[in-house]
Write a protein that holds these residues in place. Sequence first.
Motif, PDB file in Angstrom:
ATOM      1  N   ALA A  21       0.845  -1.195   0.000  1.00  0.00           N
ATOM      2  CA  ALA A  21       0.000   0.000   0.000  1.00  0.00           C
ATOM      3  C   ALA A  21       0.876   1.238   0.000  1.00  0.00           C
ATOM      4  O   ALA A  21       1.989   1.236   0.533  1.00  0.00           O
ATOM      5  CB  ALA A  21      -0.917   0.010   1.212  1.00  0.00           C
ATOM      6  N   ASN A  22       0.367   2.289  -0.629  1.00  0.00           N
ATOM      7  CA  ASN A  22       1.034   3.580  -0.650  1.00  0.00           C
ATOM      8  C   ASN A  22      -0.044   4.630  -0.424  1.00  0.00           C
ATOM      9  O   ASN A  22      -0.857   4.880  -1.297  1.00  0.00           O
ATOM     10  CB  ASN A  22       1.750   3.800  -1.985  1.00  0.00           C
ATOM     11  CG  ASN A  22       2.595   5.050  -1.977  1.00  0.00           C
ATOM     12  OD1 ASN A  22       2.686   5.741  -0.965  1.00  0.00           O
ATOM     13  ND2 ASN A  22       3.197   5.341  -3.109  1.00  0.00           N
ATOM     14  N   VAL A  23      -0.060   5.210   0.767  1.00  0.00           N
ATOM     15  CA  VAL A  23      -1.081   6.199   1.132  1.00  0.00           C
ATOM     16  C   VAL A  23      -0.363   7.497   1.444  1.00  0.00           C
ATOM     17  O   VAL A  23       0.590   7.525   2.228  1.00  0.00           O
ATOM     18  CB  VAL A  23      -1.895   5.724   2.359  1.00  0.00           C
ATOM     19  CG1 VAL A  23      -2.925   6.763   2.751  1.00  0.00           C
ATOM     20  CG2 VAL A  23      -2.546   4.388   2.079  1.00  0.00           C
ATOM     21  N   ARG A  24      -0.829   8.563   0.820  1.00  0.00           N
ATOM     22  CA  ARG A  24      -0.236   9.882   1.039  1.00  0.00           C
ATOM     23  C   ARG A  24      -1.379  10.864   1.279  1.00  0.00           C
ATOM     24  O   ARG A  24      -2.222  11.039   0.415  1.00  0.00           O
ATOM     25  CB  ARG A  24       0.578  10.277  -0.180  1.00  0.00           C
ATOM     26  CG  ARG A  24       1.381  11.505  -0.019  1.00  0.00           C
ATOM     27  CD  ARG A  24       2.180  11.736  -1.294  1.00  0.00           C
ATOM     28  NE  ARG A  24       2.933  12.942  -1.216  1.00  0.00           N
ATOM     29  CZ  ARG A  24       4.245  13.001  -1.160  1.00  0.00           C
ATOM     30  NH1 ARG A  24       4.946  11.904  -1.198  1.00  0.00           N
ATOM     31  NH2 ARG A  24       4.854  14.155  -1.082  1.00  0.00           N
ATOM     32  N   ALA A  25      -1.409  11.465   2.476  1.00  0.00           N
ATOM     33  CA  ALA A  25      -2.507  12.352   2.848  1.00  0.00           C
ATOM     34  C   ALA A  25      -1.971  13.741   3.169  1.00  0.00           C
ATOM     35  O   ALA A  25      -0.916  13.883   3.801  1.00  0.00           O
ATOM     36  CB  ALA A  25      -3.245  11.793   4.057  1.00  0.00           C
ATOM     37  N   PRO A  26      -2.683  14.771   2.747  1.00  0.00           N
ATOM     38  CA  PRO A  26      -2.257  16.141   3.069  1.00  0.00           C
ATOM     39  C   PRO A  26      -2.590  16.500   4.515  1.00  0.00           C
ATOM     40  O   PRO A  26      -3.583  16.046   5.075  1.00  0.00           O
ATOM     41  CB  PRO A  26      -3.059  17.006   2.092  1.00  0.00           C
ATOM     42  CG  PRO A  26      -4.258  16.204   1.782  1.00  0.00           C
ATOM     43  CD  PRO A  26      -3.845  14.749   1.873  1.00  0.00           C
ATOM     44  N   LEU A  27      -1.738  17.312   5.123  1.00  0.00           N
ATOM     45  CA  LEU A  27      -1.971  17.856   6.465  1.00  0.00           C
ATOM     46  C   LEU A  27      -1.921  19.370   6.344  1.00  0.00           C
ATOM     47  O   LEU A  27      -0.917  19.924   5.921  1.00  0.00           O
ATOM     48  CB  LEU A  27      -0.886  17.390   7.439  1.00  0.00           C
ATOM     49  CG  LEU A  27      -0.856  15.920   7.794  1.00  0.00           C
ATOM     50  CD1 LEU A  27       0.356  15.627   8.667  1.00  0.00           C
ATOM     51  CD2 LEU A  27      -2.121  15.524   8.508  1.00  0.00           C
ATOM     52  N   PRO A  28      -2.977  20.090   6.703  1.00  0.00           N
ATOM     53  CA  PRO A  28      -2.944  21.548   6.581  1.00  0.00           C
ATOM     54  C   PRO A  28      -1.987  22.153   7.606  1.00  0.00           C
ATOM     55  O   PRO A  28      -1.923  21.714   8.754  1.00  0.00           O
ATOM     56  CB  PRO A  28      -4.384  21.970   6.842  1.00  0.00           C
ATOM     57  CG  PRO A  28      -4.994  20.844   7.576  1.00  0.00           C
ATOM     58  CD  PRO A  28      -4.251  19.606   7.191  1.00  0.00           C
ATOM     59  N   ARG A  29      -1.223  23.135   7.148  1.00  0.00           N
ATOM     60  CA  ARG A  29      -0.337  23.855   8.053  1.00  0.00           C
ATOM     61  C   ARG A  29      -1.136  24.862   8.863  1.00  0.00           C
ATOM     62  O   ARG A  29      -2.127  25.410   8.385  1.00  0.00           O
ATOM     63  CB  ARG A  29       0.721  24.610   7.268  1.00  0.00           C
ATOM     64  CG  ARG A  29       1.864  23.774   6.826  1.00  0.00           C
ATOM     65  CD  ARG A  29       2.873  24.680   6.219  1.00  0.00           C
ATOM     66  NE  ARG A  29       4.170  24.090   6.322  1.00  0.00           N
ATOM     67  CZ  ARG A  29       5.252  24.660   5.861  1.00  0.00           C
ATOM     68  NH1 ARG A  29       5.184  25.835   5.283  1.00  0.00           N
ATOM     69  NH2 ARG A  29       6.404  24.069   5.973  1.00  0.00           N
ATOM     70  N   LEU A  30      -0.702  25.111  10.047  1.00  0.00           N
ATOM     71  CA  LEU A  30      -1.371  26.118  10.858  1.00  0.00           C
ATOM     72  C   LEU A  30      -1.041  27.524  10.380  1.00  0.00           C
ATOM     73  O   LEU A  30      -1.885  28.416  10.415  1.00  0.00           O
ATOM     74  CB  LEU A  30      -0.994  25.942  12.329  1.00  0.00           C
ATOM     75  CG  LEU A  30      -1.443  24.626  12.968  1.00  0.00           C
ATOM     76  CD1 LEU A  30      -0.929  24.532  14.385  1.00  0.00           C
ATOM     77  CD2 LEU A  30      -2.951  24.519  12.939  1.00  0.00           C
TER      78      LEU A  30
END
Length: 170
Positions: A92-101
Amino acid sequence: MKPRTRGTLAAVVTGMAAAMGAASPAAAAGTVPVPVPLDGVEHSLNMEMPTIAAELPLPVPGAPDGPRYVEGRLLPDRALPQLPVSTGLPGANVRAPLPRLLGDRFDHVAVQAPAADVRALAPGLAVDAPLTAPNPDNFGLPDLKLPQAGVLAPMLRTVPGADIVMGPGL
């Protein structure tokens, strides 16, 4: 052969060659890539969605280890041979965005678990008859002995691994 028949035959052979050529990279790799399309959700919600891709393994049976004949036994050493199977664990290859503060850029978190090779050996059976080989001292008749039966244990070998990564950008 008529030209029309030759043309039809050439088209069929070309189509079969194209189909075989398309299937051979997946069979050679041992895994089939499976992307998960999330573009429609990304456009409808107007937000960055994770990218998900998987790798499904293709099991490949091997040739069984044949029976071994041992001197002094009536039946071969392995009555039911073990069947080797080579495959892989799904990747599996999962890449998720994380919003910067602070700021409008995105960071990401990613989990990469590549497909790992798995080698398995099915259980087998070793059996021996309750008779010995012909005995010349007993006029060529076999002697009696205790019957023997054994189960050959199954085996499973693999080395799975995964990486968890956090970084800038998408």
